[in-house]
Write a protein that holds these residues in place. Structure first.
Motif, PDB file in Angstrom:
ATOM      1  N   GLN A  67      -6.980   8.081  -1.375  1.00 52.54           N
ATOM      2  CA  GLN A  67      -7.269   8.346   0.412  1.00 52.54           C
ATOM      3  C   GLN A  67      -6.283   6.383   0.590  1.00 52.54           C
ATOM      4  O   GLN A  67      -6.781   6.000   1.476  1.00 52.54           O
ATOM      5  CB  GLN A  67      -8.833   8.320   0.882  1.00 52.54           C
ATOM      6  N   THR A  68      -5.330   6.513   0.560  1.00 51.03           N
ATOM      7  CA  THR A  68      -4.941   5.135   0.436  1.00 51.03           C
ATOM      8  C   THR A  68      -4.016   5.862   2.012  1.00 51.03           C
ATOM      9  O   THR A  68      -3.608   4.521   2.278  1.00 51.03           O
ATOM     10  CB  THR A  68      -4.343   4.723  -0.869  1.00 51.03           C
ATOM     11  N   ARG A 117       1.249  -0.796   0.033  1.00 43.84           N
ATOM     12  CA  ARG A 117       0.486  -0.003   0.199  1.00 43.84           C
ATOM     13  C   ARG A 117       0.585   1.066   0.082  1.00 43.84           C
ATOM     14  O   ARG A 117       0.604   2.393  -0.836  1.00 43.84           O
ATOM     15  CB  ARG A 117      -1.363  -0.634   1.265  1.00 43.84           C
ATOM     16  N   LEU A 118       1.799   1.475   0.929  1.00 50.16           N
ATOM     17  CA  LEU A 118       2.936   2.218   1.267  1.00 50.16           C
ATOM     18  C   LEU A 118       4.044   2.752  -0.212  1.00 50.16           C
ATOM     19  O   LEU A 118       3.875   3.474  -1.196  1.00 50.16           O
ATOM     20  CB  LEU A 118       3.364   2.496   2.442  1.00 50.16           C
ATOM     21  N   GLU A 123       0.971   9.335   6.606  1.00 52.40           N
ATOM     22  CA  GLU A 123       1.771   8.436   6.196  1.00 52.40           C
ATOM     23  C   GLU A 123       2.381   9.223   5.283  1.00 52.40           C
ATOM     24  O   GLU A 123       4.132   8.570   4.679  1.00 52.40           O
ATOM     25  CB  GLU A 123       0.963   7.618   5.273  1.00 52.40           C
ATOM     26  N   LEU A 124       2.035  10.297   4.164  1.00 56.71           N
ATOM     27  CA  LEU A 124       2.262  11.072   3.363  1.00 56.71           C
ATOM     28  C   LEU A 124       3.782  11.811   3.701  1.00 56.71           C
ATOM     29  O   LEU A 124       4.419  11.491   2.690  1.00 56.71           O
ATOM     30  CB  LEU A 124       0.799  11.666   2.651  1.00 56.71           C
ATOM     31  N   MET A 150       1.870  13.598  -5.745  1.00 55.93           N
ATOM     32  CA  MET A 150       2.416  12.392  -4.988  1.00 55.93           C
ATOM     33  C   MET A 150       0.318  13.337  -3.586  1.00 55.93           C
ATOM     34  O   MET A 150      -0.230  12.173  -3.084  1.00 55.93           O
ATOM     35  CB  MET A 150       2.958  11.992  -3.575  1.00 55.93           C
ATOM     36  N   VAL A 151       0.462  14.423  -3.814  1.00 55.26           N
ATOM     37  CA  VAL A 151      -0.627  15.360  -2.799  1.00 55.26           C
ATOM     38  C   VAL A 151      -1.910  14.680  -3.976  1.00 55.26           C
ATOM     39  O   VAL A 151      -2.716  14.361  -2.958  1.00 55.26           O
ATOM     40  CB  VAL A 151       0.061  16.211  -2.526  1.00 55.26           C
ATOM     41  N   GLY A 152      -1.638  15.075  -5.190  1.00 59.10           N
ATOM     42  CA  GLY A 152      -3.184  14.752  -5.971  1.00 59.10           C
ATOM     43  C   GLY A 152      -3.797  13.481  -5.191  1.00 59.10           C
ATOM     44  O   GLY A 152      -4.542  13.134  -5.350  1.00 59.10           O
TER      45      GLY A 152
END
Length: 396
Positions: A215-216, A87-88, A221-222, A207-209
């Motif tokens: 919303q994963t 996921r990450l 975490e971001l 990545m922000v978009g």
């Protein structure tokens, strides 16, 4: 078993006693646990699902149980496995697609030429500050969308955070890592807000978009992913550049060969990484009681792969005791790890060196070390903190 004092400031993974231990067996004891010395065993262990990256156990081993370093390290992507890791990694993996890396190659060449112009004007240079620090930093900031005005501040943090893997060296290492983590956390938080409000054509904006749309991952975490990304993209590569110049200074005939045969650049990069890797050690921890090659290993035991030693293992690299950019080495490098945790940034690091080295070889004669070289500790991210070089124009 042999004992290697890897925490000693003067320790080297290429010392005669280390290779004597390697000849005797695949492992040795040390103040930080088992040291893996041979390539075959190291490669197998890096892919063994019964081992992890140590989680908070690594920090506890070094006396850290709370605080900014603990809060950054424990949730880090490398400390997750299975679905959580996928996921990450799925979000940060967008940074290092072949298309993204190839798109940066013209910028790498342009920046290398500009920095070479500056070094040519002086003749004598401190290579870390003049080139090794600046090129990876500029490439990383170009990729991420970090303003050029912030490069200098960013550089200190992204250099100091890499000391996380050398906590066993003691001194002010932990304090420097803590300041770097706190600074980067705050800076990246601000960048996330800026890119959310004013997206641009850069990785952080992308990545922000994705974070907002899919919303994963959480915002925390971001931020953790971005902090980990920036230090990985800068600190490892800057030390690899400096390590590579030391290797060529010790083997000037190989530098001349690279100038005459620039098509060897890719092979030269792999040989430089094999001979003197920036990720000198790779850490793992047993999650269960296990037996490996007849050795019982208790759950919680730390194993440190001695990448530099294992990458000169004659069992894996015939003739591997020589630095030779023409040699075709079949065994894979160990410094990037293995399996699902194989380093995402390896392609970008190899692209930077692969584009820069032929330009430097064309512009300059073989580098000559012109003063004292100061080194980071052997354990962790390893390379010169200062590398004084005498650089003269290439013949002809």
């Amino acid at each position: 078993m042999p004992f290697l004092d890897v925490a000693d400031p003067g320790f080297s993974f290429t010392a005669p006693e280390v290779f004597a231990a390697q000849a005797a067996g695949w492992y040795a004891d040390s103040p930080v646990g088992l040291i893996v010395l041979r390539h075959a065993e190291a490669q197998e262990l890096l892919r063994d699902r019964r081992l992890d990256h140590g989680g908070d156990g690594y920090l506890v081993l070094n006396g850290i149980t709370s605080g900014p370093v603990h809060d950054w390290w424990v949730p880090m992507m490398v400390n997750h496995d299975g679905a959580e890791h996928r996921r990450l990694r799925g979000l940060v993996g967008r940074a290092f697609t072949p298309r993204t890396v190839d798109a940066l190659r013209p910028y790498i060449r342009e920046k290398t030429e500009a920095l070479a112009d500056e070094m040519a004007a002086t003749g004598r240079t401190e290579f870390v500050s003049a080139f090794a620090d600046r090129l990876p930093l500029a490439v990383m900031c170009e990729l991420l969308g970090v303003p050029a005005a912030d490069y200098a501040t960013f550089s200190v943090w992204t250099s100091d955070i890499g000391l996380i893997f050398g906590l066993a060296a003691g001194g002010d290492t932990a304090a420097r890592v803590e300041r770097a983590v706190a600074g980067l956390d705050s800076y990246v938080d601000t960048l996330i807000d800026e890119k959310a409000a004013h997206p641009a054509d850069d990785l952080i904006s992308a990545m922000v978009g994705a974070w907002r749309a899919e919303q994963t991952v959480t915002r925390a975490e971001l931020r953790n992913l971005l902090v980990t990304l920036v230090f990985g993209a800068h600190d490892n590569t800057r030390h690899q550049f400096s390590n590579t110049m030391v290797s060529f200074a010790e083997h000037p005939e190989q530098w001349t060969l690279l100038r005459e045969r620039p098509e060897l650049a890719g092979q030269a990069v792999r040989e430089a990484m094999r001979w003197r890797p920036s990720a000198n050690t790779v850490l793992r921890r047993a999650t269960v009681d296990l037996e490996f090659r007849g050795l019982p290993i208790a759950a919680g035991t730390f194993l440190t792969v001695a990448a530099q030693t294992a990458q000169r293992d004659p069992r894996a690299y015939p003739g591997g005791d020589r630095f030779d950019i023409t040699a075709e080495r079949a065994a894979p490098l160990l410094q990037f790890g293995g399996g699902p945790h194989y380093c995402l940034g390896s392609a970008l690091a190899q692209a930077e060196l692969g584009e820069a080295l032929p330009i430097l070889a064309r512009r300059f004669a073989a580098p000559v070390i012109s003063g004292e070289v100061t080194w980071r500790p052997a354990i962790g991210i390893h390379g010169p903190d200062e590398l004084p070089l005498h650089l003269t124009a290439a013949p002809g």
